[in-house]
Design a protein around this motif. Structure first.
Motif, PDB file in Angstrom:
ATOM      1  N   SER A   4      13.005  21.971  88.121  1.00 17.97           N
ATOM      2  CA  SER A   4      12.681  22.005  89.456  1.00 17.97           C
ATOM      3  C   SER A   4      13.632  21.012  90.431  1.00 17.97           C
ATOM      4  CB  SER A   4      11.366  21.296  89.678  1.00 17.97           C
ATOM      5  OG  SER A   4      10.529  22.147  89.046  1.00 17.97           O
ATOM      6  N   ASN A   5      14.456  20.021  89.762  1.00 18.60           N
ATOM      7  CA  ASN A   5      15.080  19.212  90.240  1.00 18.60           C
ATOM      8  C   ASN A   5      16.594  19.879  90.603  1.00 18.60           C
ATOM      9  OD1 ASN A   5      14.627  16.373  91.171  1.00 18.60           O
ATOM     10  ND2 ASN A   5      13.375  16.704  89.070  1.00 18.60           N
ATOM     11  N   THR A  30      15.883  21.954  93.615  1.00 19.27           N
ATOM     12  CA  THR A  30      15.789  21.158  95.044  1.00 19.27           C
ATOM     13  C   THR A  30      16.867  20.481  95.503  1.00 19.27           C
ATOM     14  OG1 THR A  30      14.713  19.390  93.736  1.00 19.27           O
ATOM     15  CG2 THR A  30      13.326  20.891  94.735  1.00 19.27           C
ATOM     16  N   ARG A  31      18.022  20.207  94.417  1.00 20.07           N
ATOM     17  CA  ARG A  31      19.259  19.715  94.593  1.00 20.07           C
ATOM     18  C   ARG A  31      20.008  20.638  95.118  1.00 20.07           C
ATOM     19  NH1 ARG A  31      20.960  15.106  95.842  1.00 20.07           N
ATOM     20  NH2 ARG A  31      20.426  13.929  93.691  1.00 20.07           N
ATOM     21  N   GLU A  83      17.819  17.469  97.372  1.00 16.90           N
ATOM     22  CA  GLU A  83      16.892  16.364  97.103  1.00 16.90           C
ATOM     23  C   GLU A  83      16.703  16.211  95.671  1.00 16.90           C
ATOM     24  OE1 GLU A  83      13.174  17.430  98.965  1.00 16.90           O
ATOM     25  OE2 GLU A  83      14.176  16.870 101.134  1.00 16.90           O
ATOM     26  N   PHE A  84      16.297  15.009  95.077  1.00 18.09           N
ATOM     27  CA  PHE A  84      16.072  14.727  93.797  1.00 18.09           C
ATOM     28  C   PHE A  84      14.734  13.942  93.534  1.00 18.09           C
ATOM     29  CE2 PHE A  84      16.271  12.198  90.093  1.00 18.09           C
ATOM     30  CZ  PHE A  84      16.678  13.135  89.201  1.00 18.09           C
ATOM     31  N   SER A  85      13.993  14.244  92.644  1.00 22.00           N
ATOM     32  CA  SER A  85      12.717  13.351  92.460  1.00 22.00           C
ATOM     33  C   SER A  85      12.703  12.818  91.206  1.00 22.00           C
ATOM     34  CB  SER A  85      11.540  14.074  92.874  1.00 22.00           C
ATOM     35  OG  SER A  85      10.486  13.475  92.121  1.00 22.00           O
ATOM     36  N   LEU A  86      12.232  11.528  90.999  1.00 21.43           N
ATOM     37  CA  LEU A  86      12.250  10.920  89.684  1.00 21.43           C
ATOM     38  C   LEU A  86      11.101  11.429  89.084  1.00 21.43           C
ATOM     39  CD1 LEU A  86      13.640   7.335  90.409  1.00 21.43           C
ATOM     40  CD2 LEU A  86      14.512   9.100  88.573  1.00 21.43           C
ATOM     41  N   GLU A  87      10.245  11.786  89.771  1.00 16.75           N
ATOM     42  CA  GLU A  87       8.525  12.268  89.095  1.00 16.75           C
ATOM     43  C   GLU A  87       8.658  13.593  88.855  1.00 16.75           C
ATOM     44  OE1 GLU A  87       6.161  10.109  89.760  1.00 16.75           O
ATOM     45  OE2 GLU A  87       7.413   8.814  90.534  1.00 16.75           O
ATOM     46  N   SER A  88       8.077  13.708  87.496  1.00 17.57           N
ATOM     47  CA  SER A  88       7.650  15.242  87.358  1.00 17.57           C
ATOM     48  C   SER A  88       6.589  15.725  87.802  1.00 17.57           C
ATOM     49  CB  SER A  88       7.488  15.045  85.533  1.00 17.57           C
ATOM     50  OG  SER A  88       8.587  15.502  85.090  1.00 17.57           O
ATOM     51  N   SER A  89       6.538  16.927  88.365  1.00 18.49           N
ATOM     52  CA  SER A  89       5.663  17.649  88.935  1.00 18.49           C
ATOM     53  C   SER A  89       4.476  17.943  87.992  1.00 18.49           C
ATOM     54  CB  SER A  89       5.870  18.605  89.978  1.00 18.49           C
ATOM     55  OG  SER A  89       4.589  19.531  90.240  1.00 18.49           O
TER      56      SER A  89
END
Ligand code: GTP
Length: 182
Positions: free
Chosen positions: A22-23, A26-27, A32-38
């Motif tokens: 996913s990252n 989205t990157r 965008e980058f998120s530290l959370e796992s969905s």
């Protein structure tokens, strides 16, 4: 009068849970980058992703001839549910596959053989590009670059080590895959 048309190519992203699929998407699509796992089990479809044709001489030629005025891609990514990744719906009409493993997780590398089999069961001739993600985690790396490259060579597919966190090779990997499916 030259009539223009647009073509939409479908790309799917596949690989073990938590490897960063996913990252990576989205990157590339939103930077965008998120530290959370969905944790939502769902399929995300990023529609009408476009690339700039001028980067690719082959594509530019057809644009100049007026055959394509838009190069659009739909990028499909599943979240948190392995079962979704093997369904006919996910593979249906797909032109290219971004296959991802995590360079810090040996198991995700060992499972690549299984993923290639699943992909080939559904898609006999789709282009596959292999990404070894999380290359920023140098100290935790357990799959060496040579092993990633050797696996890709054995399957006749292109390979990049990449990082969705620090952006290394995300754009290059995606654009190379998108270029081959137009
Ligand atoms: P599922 O949808 O559950 O299969 O996960 P996924 O493969 O889509 O992975 P996701 O993008 O949710 O990332 C999983 C975790 O890895 C998150 O905590 C991310 O922040 C982290 N992560 C993803 N890419 C990178 C990367 O390039 N470097 C580092 N250090 N962490 C990353």
């Amino acid at each position: 009068m030259i009539r223009s048309k647009s073509k939409v190519s479908k790309i799917i992203v596949i690989g073990d849970k938590g490897v960063g699929k996913s990252n990576i998407v989205t990157r590339f699509t939103q930077n965008e980058f998120s530290l959370e796992s969905s944790s939502n089990p769902m399929i995300n479809i990023y529609t009408d992703v476009k690339i700039k044709p001028f980067r690719f001489p082959e594509i530019r030629r057809s644009v100049i001839r007026g055959e394509e005025d838009d190069l659009k891609f739909h990028i499909w990514d599943t979240e948190s549910q392995d079962a979704l990744r093997s369904t006919d719906l996910y593979f249906k009409g797909c032109h290219g596959v971004l296959l991802v493993y995590d360079v810090t997780k040996q198991e995700s590398f060992e499972n690549l053989e299984k993923w290639v089999e699943i992909i080939r069961e559904h898609l006999s001739d789709a282009k596959i590009l292999l990404v070894g993600n999380k290359s920023d985690l140098h100290h935790l790396k357990t799959v060496c670059t040579e092993d990633g490259q050797a696996f890709a060579d054995s399957k006749g597919i292109t390979f990049y080590e990449a990082s969705a966190l620090d952006c290394t090779n995300i754009k290059d990997a995606f654009e190379e895959l998108l270029q081959t499916v137009v």
